[in-house]
Scaffold this active site. Structure first.
Site, PDB file in Angstrom:
ATOM      1  CG  ASN A  63       9.191  -2.569   9.683  1.00  0.00           C
ATOM      2  OD1 ASN A  63       9.818  -2.865  11.207  1.00  0.00           O
ATOM      3  ND2 ASN A  63       9.327  -3.510   9.199  1.00  0.00           N
ATOM      4  NE  ARG A  76       8.364 -12.234  12.550  1.00  0.00           N
ATOM      5  CZ  ARG A  76       8.491 -11.236  12.307  1.00  0.00           C
ATOM      6  NH1 ARG A  76       7.561 -10.094  12.088  1.00  0.00           N
ATOM      7  NH2 ARG A  76       9.319 -10.743  10.575  1.00  0.00           N
ATOM      8  CD  GLN A 126       3.123 -13.339   8.091  1.00  0.00           C
ATOM      9  OE1 GLN A 126       2.571 -13.454   9.287  1.00  0.00           O
ATOM     10  NE2 GLN A 126       3.611 -12.653   7.330  1.00  0.00           N
ATOM     11  CG  HIS A 148       3.310  -9.581   8.209  1.00  0.00           C
ATOM     12  ND1 HIS A 148       4.078 -10.317   8.219  1.00  0.00           N
ATOM     13  CD2 HIS A 148       3.757  -8.526   8.432  1.00  0.00           C
ATOM     14  CE1 HIS A 148       5.098 -10.241   8.942  1.00  0.00           C
ATOM     15  NE2 HIS A 148       4.653  -9.088   9.442  1.00  0.00           N
TER      16      HIS A 148
HETATM   17  P1  NAD Z   1      13.966  -5.155  19.925  1.00  0.00           P
HETATM   18  O1  NAD Z   1      14.981  -6.394  19.593  1.00  0.00           O
HETATM   19  O2  NAD Z   1      13.955  -3.911  19.843  1.00  0.00           O
HETATM   20  O3  NAD Z   1      13.366  -4.989  20.905  1.00  0.00           O
HETATM   21  C1  NAD Z   1      12.903  -7.180  21.367  1.00  0.00           C
HETATM   22  C2  NAD Z   1      13.088  -6.983  22.571  1.00  0.00           C
HETATM   23  O4  NAD Z   1      11.996  -8.320  23.111  1.00  0.00           O
HETATM   24  C3  NAD Z   1      14.118  -6.890  23.524  1.00  0.00           C
HETATM   25  O5  NAD Z   1      14.131  -6.190  24.277  1.00  0.00           O
HETATM   26  C4  NAD Z   1      13.852  -8.601  24.057  1.00  0.00           C
HETATM   27  O6  NAD Z   1      14.644  -8.474  24.909  1.00  0.00           O
HETATM   28  C5  NAD Z   1      13.067  -8.959  24.139  1.00  0.00           C
HETATM   29  N1  NAD Z   1      12.324 -10.607  24.018  1.00  0.00           N
HETATM   30  C6  NAD Z   1      13.233 -11.436  23.834  1.00  0.00           C
HETATM   31  N2  NAD Z   1      12.673 -12.739  24.212  1.00  0.00           N
HETATM   32  C7  NAD Z   1      11.537 -12.341  25.141  1.00  0.00           C
HETATM   33  C8  NAD Z   1      11.663 -12.934  25.772  1.00  0.00           C
HETATM   34  N3  NAD Z   1      11.381 -14.446  25.970  1.00  0.00           N
HETATM   35  N4  NAD Z   1      10.425 -12.158  26.470  1.00  0.00           N
HETATM   36  C9  NAD Z   1      10.306 -10.982  26.769  1.00  0.00           C
HETATM   37  N5  NAD Z   1      10.862 -10.334  26.348  1.00  0.00           N
HETATM   38  C10 NAD Z   1      11.768 -10.895  25.029  1.00  0.00           C
HETATM   39  O7  NAD Z   1      12.866  -5.531  18.492  1.00  0.00           O
HETATM   40  P2  NAD Z   1      11.921  -5.069  17.802  1.00  0.00           P
HETATM   41  O8  NAD Z   1      12.277  -4.205  16.707  1.00  0.00           O
HETATM   42  O9  NAD Z   1      11.328  -4.387  18.830  1.00  0.00           O
HETATM   43  O10 NAD Z   1      11.210  -5.407  17.431  1.00  0.00           O
HETATM   44  C11 NAD Z   1      10.594  -7.141  17.755  1.00  0.00           C
HETATM   45  C12 NAD Z   1       9.714  -8.478  16.340  1.00  0.00           C
HETATM   46  O11 NAD Z   1       8.646  -7.847  16.583  1.00  0.00           O
HETATM   47  C13 NAD Z   1      10.630  -8.657  15.730  1.00  0.00           C
HETATM   48  O12 NAD Z   1      11.299  -9.347  16.475  1.00  0.00           O
HETATM   49  C14 NAD Z   1       9.548  -8.978  14.618  1.00  0.00           C
HETATM   50  O13 NAD Z   1       9.199  -9.982  15.183  1.00  0.00           O
HETATM   51  C15 NAD Z   1       8.078  -7.839  15.302  1.00  0.00           C
HETATM   52  N6  NAD Z   1       7.689  -7.564  13.881  1.00  0.00           N
HETATM   53  C16 NAD Z   1       6.887  -7.554  13.287  1.00  0.00           C
HETATM   54  C17 NAD Z   1       6.176  -5.956  12.283  1.00  0.00           C
HETATM   55  C18 NAD Z   1       5.442  -6.547  11.526  1.00  0.00           C
HETATM   56  O14 NAD Z   1       5.142  -6.105  10.189  1.00  0.00           O
HETATM   57  N7  NAD Z   1       4.454  -6.796  11.916  1.00  0.00           N
HETATM   58  C19 NAD Z   1       7.557  -5.158  11.423  1.00  0.00           C
HETATM   59  C20 NAD Z   1       8.938  -5.096  12.990  1.00  0.00           C
HETATM   60  C21 NAD Z   1       9.048  -6.361  13.735  1.00  0.00           C
END
Ligand code: NAD
Length: 360
Positions: A118, A257, A286, A310
């Site tokens: 997503n 989050r 949530q 959400h």
């Molecule tokens: P991803 O794993 O591709 O990317 C996450 C990035 O965050 C990585 O590059 C990682 O190095 C970086 N990161 C981790 N800790 C960090 C920190 N302390 N400081 C800076 N960067 C940091 O993940 P993604 O697919 O891009 O998704 C990211 C997050 O988005 C998911 O983990 C989830 O919590 C959230 N998400 C929300 C929804 C929604 O419906 N709202 C849907 C999908 C994902």
């Protein structure tokens, strides 16, 4: 095997719209298939407390499926004291912070999610939220519904996205896609803060600049979008102290989050006008309680709140992808095949991904 899924209730909408696959009623489209294989498949939305179906069914569950939209919180206590038979926890979606990953490692439970399923859905939502805040859309619409027409009251806090500095905290799949989608808006600069640098070609493709110091990063952004997973290093990261480094009048969009941002610190920063807006779809609990301050908080001009439930990652397009991806994870597990590596968060007692914090 016994498979337990915690999904949100769809009610009338799920009956009328069968593409709402991720609901209690439509069961990720997995029921017939799992039954034909002889598995027991229990689906519930009742997830809180020891008397919930979730906690009562957990002790003899082999595979748990949950979603971030209606998270069945698989805490360390539940993993250690109730999930005696659990072997696999699947997140139908992206983001597995509702599982205590360290406890899962202790018990050698595999945690897998449908990586990428997503990310476009969320990136589009982020761009929408940025525009809604910067252009002051929501108060303008509310004014129209009220029957009023006072252009100046809206225009006094409406800006162009062109010429602004936008930065993403976390630049993985979603963060990168947000910046990529913004390349057409002639922003002044696109920045990112992430301990994992983008490949040089990706940085060049979108013309983004990495800022290695978090305080410097925040001080340069007019708009901050948060796209990092929730883990020990990001929980409560955006607190009162950190917000002091954010430019006065900046906008924050958080679809990552809710618990990355401190509930009260955000409310106070918005109400004082230190930040001009806060939007997103994720909450620290949530469903969010009715009196959660993020539902109603406003900036001093009566706007700046773009919060929604959400749903950014649960569009109908996304539901199809994460339902198919969940089936693929289960199929591989039943056959004893390897999972797609990008889908594995923890396995064999350790982290398989580098995205959930820097670890030795
Ligand atoms: P991803 O794993 O591709 O990317 C996450 C990035 O965050 C990585 O590059 C990682 O190095 C970086 N990161 C981790 N800790 C960090 C920190 N302390 N400081 C800076 N960067 C940091 O993940 P993604 O697919 O891009 O998704 C990211 C997050 O988005 C998911 O983990 C989830 O919590 C959230 N998400 C929300 C929804 C929604 O419906 N709202 C849907 C999908 C994902």
């Amino acid at each position: 095997m016994k498979i337990l899924a915690v999904l949100y209730k769809g009610g009338k909408a799920a009956v009328e719209e069968p593409r709402l696959l991720g609901t209690l009623e439509n069961r990720l489209g997995l029921s017939d298939w799992l039954q034909s294989l002889g598995h027991e498949f229990i689906v519930t939305d009742d997830k809180e407390g020891p008397e919930s179906v979730f906690q009562k069914e957990l002790p003899d569950t082999d595979i748990l499926i949950t979603t971030p939209f209606h998270p069945g919180y698989l805490t360390g206590d539940l993993i250690r004291n109730k999930a005696h038979k659990l072997k696999l926890a699947v997140t139908a979606g992206v983001g597995s912070d509702h599982v205590d990953l360290n406890a899962a490692n202790e018990k050698k439970i595999i945690v897998a999610e449908v990586t990428g399923s997503n990310v476009v859905s969320v990136a589009e939502h982020v761009v929408m939220d940025i525009l809604a805040l910067v252009r002051n859309l929501i108060p303008a619409h509310e004014m129209i519904e009220r029957g009023d027409w006072v252009v100046a009251d809206i225009a006094r806090n409406a800006f162009d996205l062109e010429g602004k500095v936008v930065g993403t905290l976390g630049c993985g799949r979603i963060g990168f896609r947000v910046l990529k989608r913004l390349t057409g808006f002639d922003c002044k600069e696109l920045l990112y803060y992430d301990y994992a640098p983008l490949p040089a070609a990706a940085e060049k493709e979108i013309g983004a600049r990495r800022v290695e110091d978090l305080h410097e990063f925040l001080g340069q952004c007019d708009i901050i979008t948060i796209n990092a997973p929730l883990h020990e290093g990001t929980r409560g990261l955006v607190n009162k102290e950190l917000l002091q480094h954010v430019k006065k009048g900046a906008w924050i969009v958080n679809t990552a989050r809710g618990a990355i941002c401190d509930r009260i610190a955000i409310k106070e920063a918005l109400e004082s006008g230190h930040i001009n807006g806060y939007a997103g779809d994720v909450w620290d609990v949530q469903p969010a309680p009715k009196d959660h301050p993020w539902r109603t908080m406003k900036n001093p001009l009566g706007g700046g709140n773009g919060m929604t439930p959400h749903y950014s990652g649960t569009t109908l397009d996304a539901q199809k992808r994460y339902a198919d991806g969940t089936r693929d994870i289960l199929e591989r597990f039943f056959k004893g095949e390897d999972q797609i590596p990008a889908n594995v968060i923890v396995a064999d007692g350790g982290y398989a991904t580098k995205a959930y914090g820097q670890r030795k």
